[in-house]
Structure formats: structure tokens, C-alpha cells
Design a protein around this motif. Sequence first.
Motif, PDB file in Angstrom:
ATOM      1  N   ASP A 182      94.124  67.409  61.534  1.00 50.77           N
ATOM      2  CA  ASP A 182      95.126  66.354  61.688  1.00 50.77           C
ATOM      3  C   ASP A 182      94.529  64.957  61.699  1.00 50.77           C
ATOM      4  N   LYS A 183      93.213  64.845  61.580  1.00 49.61           N
ATOM      5  CA  LYS A 183      92.575  63.544  61.540  1.00 49.61           C
ATOM      6  C   LYS A 183      92.359  63.038  60.106  1.00 49.61           C
ATOM      7  N   TRP A 184      92.736  63.854  59.124  1.00 46.57           N
ATOM      8  CA  TRP A 184      92.396  63.537  57.736  1.00 46.57           C
ATOM      9  C   TRP A 184      93.627  63.501  56.850  1.00 46.57           C
ATOM     10  N   ARG A 185      93.670  62.535  55.923  1.00 45.81           N
ATOM     11  CA  ARG A 185      94.721  62.475  54.910  1.00 45.81           C
ATOM     12  C   ARG A 185      94.399  63.369  53.728  1.00 45.81           C
ATOM     13  N   GLN A 186      93.139  63.781  53.619  1.00 45.74           N
ATOM     14  CA  GLN A 186      92.760  64.745  52.599  1.00 45.74           C
ATOM     15  C   GLN A 186      91.545  65.525  53.085  1.00 45.74           C
ATOM     16  N   ILE A 187      91.459  66.770  52.636  1.00 44.57           N
ATOM     17  CA  ILE A 187      90.326  67.633  52.927  1.00 44.57           C
ATOM     18  C   ILE A 187      89.695  68.004  51.594  1.00 44.57           C
ATOM     19  N   LEU A 188      88.374  67.950  51.525  1.00 44.91           N
ATOM     20  CA  LEU A 188      87.677  68.266  50.290  1.00 44.91           C
ATOM     21  C   LEU A 188      87.308  69.743  50.256  1.00 44.91           C
ATOM     22  N   ARG A 189      87.568  70.379  49.138  1.00 44.32           N
ATOM     23  CA  ARG A 189      87.130  71.760  48.908  1.00 44.32           C
ATOM     24  C   ARG A 189      85.869  71.695  48.061  1.00 44.32           C
ATOM     25  N   VAL A 190      84.786  72.348  48.533  1.00 50.39           N
ATOM     26  CA  VAL A 190      83.482  72.215  47.880  1.00 50.39           C
ATOM     27  C   VAL A 190      82.901  73.589  47.577  1.00 50.39           C
ATOM     28  N   ASP A 191      81.975  73.614  46.629  1.00 51.90           N
ATOM     29  CA  ASP A 191      81.289  74.868  46.310  1.00 51.90           C
ATOM     30  C   ASP A 191      80.017  74.991  47.146  1.00 51.90           C
ATOM     31  N   LEU A 206      81.366  58.960  53.242  1.00 51.89           N
ATOM     32  CA  LEU A 206      81.315  59.771  54.451  1.00 51.89           C
ATOM     33  C   LEU A 206      81.617  58.906  55.666  1.00 51.89           C
ATOM     34  N   PRO A 207      82.160  59.507  56.739  1.00 55.17           N
ATOM     35  CA  PRO A 207      82.332  60.930  56.970  1.00 55.17           C
ATOM     36  C   PRO A 207      83.448  61.524  56.120  1.00 55.17           C
ATOM     37  N   ALA A 208      83.353  62.820  55.909  1.00 50.71           N
ATOM     38  CA  ALA A 208      84.370  63.559  55.168  1.00 50.71           C
ATOM     39  C   ALA A 208      84.448  64.974  55.723  1.00 50.71           C
ATOM     40  N   ALA A 209      85.649  65.507  55.711  1.00 50.58           N
ATOM     41  CA  ALA A 209      85.872  66.896  56.114  1.00 50.58           C
ATOM     42  C   ALA A 209      85.901  67.753  54.862  1.00 50.58           C
ATOM     43  N   ALA A 210      85.167  68.849  54.879  1.00 49.09           N
ATOM     44  CA  ALA A 210      85.047  69.688  53.686  1.00 49.09           C
ATOM     45  C   ALA A 210      85.196  71.150  54.047  1.00 49.09           C
ATOM     46  N   ILE A 211      85.788  71.900  53.123  1.00 51.68           N
ATOM     47  CA  ILE A 211      85.958  73.346  53.262  1.00 51.68           C
ATOM     48  C   ILE A 211      85.134  74.024  52.178  1.00 51.68           C
ATOM     49  N   LEU A 212      84.312  74.970  52.584  1.00 55.41           N
ATOM     50  CA  LEU A 212      83.481  75.708  51.639  1.00 55.41           C
ATOM     51  C   LEU A 212      84.326  76.784  50.960  1.00 55.41           C
ATOM     52  N   GLU A 213      84.420  76.716  49.640  1.00 49.97           N
ATOM     53  CA  GLU A 213      85.298  77.611  48.877  1.00 49.97           C
ATOM     54  C   GLU A 213      84.965  79.082  49.103  1.00 49.97           C
ATOM     55  N   GLN A 272      84.626  83.821  58.193  1.00 52.31           N
ATOM     56  CA  GLN A 272      83.451  82.948  58.109  1.00 52.31           C
ATOM     57  C   GLN A 272      83.859  81.502  58.367  1.00 52.31           C
ATOM     58  N   PRO A 273      83.066  80.751  59.125  1.00 53.75           N
ATOM     59  CA  PRO A 273      83.376  79.324  59.298  1.00 53.75           C
ATOM     60  C   PRO A 273      83.369  78.621  57.946  1.00 53.75           C
ATOM     61  N   ALA A 274      84.440  77.900  57.657  1.00 49.22           N
ATOM     62  CA  ALA A 274      84.560  77.254  56.348  1.00 49.22           C
ATOM     63  C   ALA A 274      84.641  75.738  56.431  1.00 49.22           C
ATOM     64  N   LEU A 275      85.031  75.205  57.587  1.00 47.93           N
ATOM     65  CA  LEU A 275      85.300  73.768  57.720  1.00 47.93           C
ATOM     66  C   LEU A 275      84.154  73.073  58.442  1.00 47.93           C
TER      67      LEU A 275
END
Length: 399
Positions: A377-386, A25-32, A287-290
Amino acid sequence: MAPYMSQLEKGSPITGQSLLEDTSLPAAAILESALANNIAWMQRFADDHGAQLAPHGKTTMTPALFRRQLDAGAWGITLANAVQCAAAFEHGITRLLMANQLVGSPNMAIIASLVERGADYCCLVDSAANVEALNRFFAERGLTLQVLVELGVPGGRCGVRDASALAALVDAIAAAPAITLCGIEGYEGLIGGEHAVERVRTYAGQLVATLRGLMDAGAFGGRKPIVTAAGSQWFDLIAEAFDQADLREHCTSILRPGCYVVHDHRSYRDALAEVKERHPELEGGLQPALAVFAHVQSLPEPGLAVIAMGKRDISCDPDLPIPLQRHRPGEPARPLQDCATRKVMDQHTMLAIPAQSDLRIGDVVSFGASHPCLTFDKWRQILRVDDELRVLEAMPTFF
């Protein structure tokens, strides 16, 4: 470091693991669950209004999300420049609407290469000078370029401002054998202030009236034209204007919101509330996801927590990061009450906390943001999480 990053970008070492305990962390994540809701909700909205959806890909520049949107029924993907179009095409996106002017020979060369390889591409024009430059370049390559006339607003951004400029532009296109006029485009997102709703409706009406005038004049040569507009704030008003029986039959209307895919925790949340006020019949919502997750790294004085996250990790425009929840392995997430972001530096966030706060060093705090474009645009990857914050996928971005 290089081999590790190569693996990380592919997502192999973290898929299935805990965001809180196993991920740097830190990490950017999107709630599935929220992501799936948002994609389905906006596609259903477009379908109900007889419109196509071409989500603005510049928001995420994440091909995995493009594919999700297309699989749900999107007509194509909107991009903002030639390099973005190339990145999308290299990841299998073949229908590209570039909601911008194509200027400069190097950028024209990028697009010419995509067209030669089968891209269904169109861009915007608002001047005879641009049309003439495009015609010279694409004629030399033996190609035809599809364009949309951009109708602007006074004090706004690009686009023709009056009827005489529109007529001159249409004449220039008609005189350019390598250029094909395929529709009209507008952007209402810069309309604001007092009476904004009425002004957006007026502008949308101008788009429709201009389209009908060009159709009556035979400007499209019998082709079914495109009419397109709509960002993430006023999409309902644009859809209303486009949702007319004769337009459904004789043209392709396209909505282009981008931020809806992850929504946000303030600015677009408030905009959606206004949409629901205008249309109480709408069911469900976005719904907010990020969110960005980061550790509490210091508690140097009463009332202050220093979070290991900064401007390089999350948007600070138009609002400072919004503290959401405290996360601690083995415990339910808890809302962060009476906490507020006071200052954000490159790698640190100063969080004002109540004197009785039980935050500990090593706790994880999640933050939301307004305007998700400036977090992606600050991330090379975004994590998708449950919902349990297990990593389902690491999704590379291509800014």
C-alpha cells in the motif's frame, strides 16, 4: 514531472531495463520465479482439497496479480470494502467476495452500481439492523443483494456470537425480499495463543455445523451455498474441515488467503513451516517474492549504514525490515551477514553493520518484510523482475 510520471506508471521506460542500474530507487519488486511458484502452489493446494480459491485482493490491490490468480484457476477475488471492489471491477474482475459488512448509503451506492453493471457480488452481514438497511436501499434500486452470514468468535472481530443471534439474523434475511442468503463466512485469523490449533479446528467445525444446520432448515432455498474462511496462517486447518464428501457435493467451499501470492521473510514464513510440520506430505512450498531495493546513501560512523528507504517504502509491522542481500552491478548478490535494522524513519533506515563490512555508498541493499499488505500500500506501482533483476513489468496498484 507530470509527463514522466504518466510514462512511469505505464511501465514503458523501464521494462527490460536493469532494476539496479536503470531504475530510480527505492523500488518494490516481485521476483517472477517465486511469484509463479506461489500462485501455482496455492491453487494446487485448493484443488487438492476440493475447494475454490478467492485470494484476498486487499493484500496487493494490483489488478495484474488478480488476473494471474484468476488465470491460474481462482474462483474470484476477495476484497475488503466497496472502493476496493469498484477498483477490481473496473479492471475486469467480475466475481467479488467482500469479506466485510456493507454499511452506509454511499458505499451501498457504489456496490449497487457494480451489480447493475453485471458484478457477481456478495458481502457479509451479522445484524438485523444492517440487513434492514441493505434491504431498503437495494429494494429502492430494484436490485437483489447476495449476503453471507458471518460467524464470529468471542473477543474477535465482526460476526454473530451465538445461536440466538444467528437465528434472529437468518429470520431478518428471510423477511427481506431484496436480500438473498447464499452462505456462511468466518475468519479464523484472530485466533491465537495457547492451543490455537485446537481452537481453529473447533471454529472450523462450528462453521461446517452451522452450514449444515442452515441447509437442513432450507435457509438457502435450494441454492448451493458457499462456506468460506481461511487467511494465510491457518488455511490448512480450514481446508481440512471443508474437505468432506457431502460438502464437496452440496456446497461451494472457498479459501481466501491473500499474502501467499508473495509470501514474506518472517511471519508467514514461520506460519508455513508450521503448516509443513502438520502436513509433511505437502510437496514444495511458498517462496518470498517481494523485496524493496534501496541505495546505501551514507556511512557516517563505524558500524552504521544509512539506507535511502523508510516507513514510506516498506512495512515495519510486525517486524522491522529484514536485510537480505547486497547488490553491486557486475557482481553476484551477497547475503548481508551480521547486519540488522535498528531504526526506521520516514525516508531513512539505520542499518547496523559489522566493522569489517565492505558496504559502499551507492551499493544497493534489498530488504524483506513481514506482512506484505503493509508494503504494497506504499507504492503506486510494483515492479515484476526476473532472476537477473531485469524489469519485466510495472504493475500499478489501486489503493
